[in-house]
Design an enzyme around this catalytic site. Structure first.
Site: not given
Length: 335
Positions: A171, A103, A133, A48
């Site tokens: 996260t 990730c 996410e 982002h």
């Protein structure tokens, strides 16, 4: 003009800026562009940050919101935020050559949620509803999944079996806010299972800690990053919770002389998806108005490294669609 204003001390937070997961994702796109002869499509922003995305566009990457927008036979890259199983199935079913830049810390959350679901537990996902996410995480877990954004929601979230509950976290959350939500969940469901705040990204926690430290001296804080970046917004919230006015700086032009008017000490940091050149441009803009003393305030050292996305099989036989990823192995190496 500089002579007309008093000097300004800038407390430069460390760590700041890119984390290992962001670096890995960006490198995956750059490697794919360099080593394949195919068009490279990225589902969602790879991270982002508009500046990062625009740079990759100039290099040839094409960003799309939906797998359906990617032509047959092309290379498809999943962003660092992760995707749902439905997206994975659609991409491989289309015969696309898929590189997964999720990730590894996000993937760890997926695996944790899947483990609880297999054990017959309902899963509460603490995070921001609608964030990419969270969409990916909830789409990776079978069974009953609930998204909780606040302590207030934690008080009322309905579950089928209060004795078989677990939670996981996005996260990029505020550590303090997440602890508050977890405390509410534990008071409602004494047998709930979960990782405390351990699955909040190490980089997110470190950058929040650095903001708290510099807020002890800084009168105002500049946070470099994108407005749609969760971890960047959380840094602004941490500054506000410490009683400091925060400016989210997406472009150096966002910084005006009025923001530093009357201040002798300000803080400067960057979200985990913000490039260092944005920090340096902010410093250069400040230097146009005030004589600067820059002091780096380091709260910890980061040495996490992630195994890169492996493109070797993809390049050697690009006609054979496959997912090149780190699924099922531990991709995190600590040096």
């Amino acid at each position: 003009m500089i002579q007309d204003h008093p000097p300004l001390t800038v407390l430069l937070a460390a760590p700041r800026g890119f984390c290992a997961g962001v670096e890995r994702a960006i490198q995956a796109v750059e490697d794919a562009l360099e080593r394949t002869g195919k068009p490279v499509y990225v589902r969602h922003e790879i991270v982002h940050n508009n500046r990062v995305v625009d740079d990759l566009k100039r290099k040839g990457a094409i960003f799309v919101d939906d797998i359906a927008e990617i032509p047959d036979g092309a290379v498809a890259i999943f962003s660092a935020h992760g995707v749902s199983r439905a997206v994975e199935r659609e991409a491989t079913g289309r015969g696309l050559s898929v590189l997964d830049a999720t990730c590894p810390l996000v993937r760890r959350v997926h695996l944790e949620g899947q483990r609880h679901a297999k054990a017959g537990r309902e899963v509460i996902v603490i995070g921001h509803r609608g964030h990419v996410e969270i969409e990916g995480t909830t789409g990776q877990i079978d069974g009953s999944v609930y998204v909780v954004e606040s302590a207030e929601e934690a008080l009322t979230v309905p579950v089928l079996n209060p004795e078989r509950i677990a939670y996981i976290t996005q996260t990029t959350l505020s550590v303090d806010d997440t602890r508050e939500i977890i405390a509410v969940l534990k008071s409602r469901f004494p047998t709930i299972q979960g990782p405390d705040v351990k699955t909040i990204c190490y980089a997110t926690q470190n950058r929040q800690m650095a903001v708290r430290v510099i807020a002890r001296r800084a009168e105002r804080i500049i946070v470099c990053g994108a407005r749609n970046s969760s971890n960047t917004n959380r840094l602004c919230e941490v500054a506000a919770n410490e009683g400091r006015q925060a400016l989210l700086l997406q472009d150096p032009k966002d910084l005006t002389l009025s923001f530093i008017d009357g201040a002798a000490v300000i803080g400067l940091t960057a979200g985990a998806s913000a490039p260092e050149d944005l920090v340096q441009e902010a410093l250069a803009r400040l230097a146009q108005w005030r004589r600067l003393t820059v002091e780096e305030v380091r709260v910890t050292h980061e040495d996490a490294q992630f195994a890169p996305v492996d493109l070797s099989r993809l390049v050697s036989d690009a006609s054979d669609p496959k997912v090149v990823s780190t699924f099922g192995i531990n991709p995190m190496l600590i040096s």
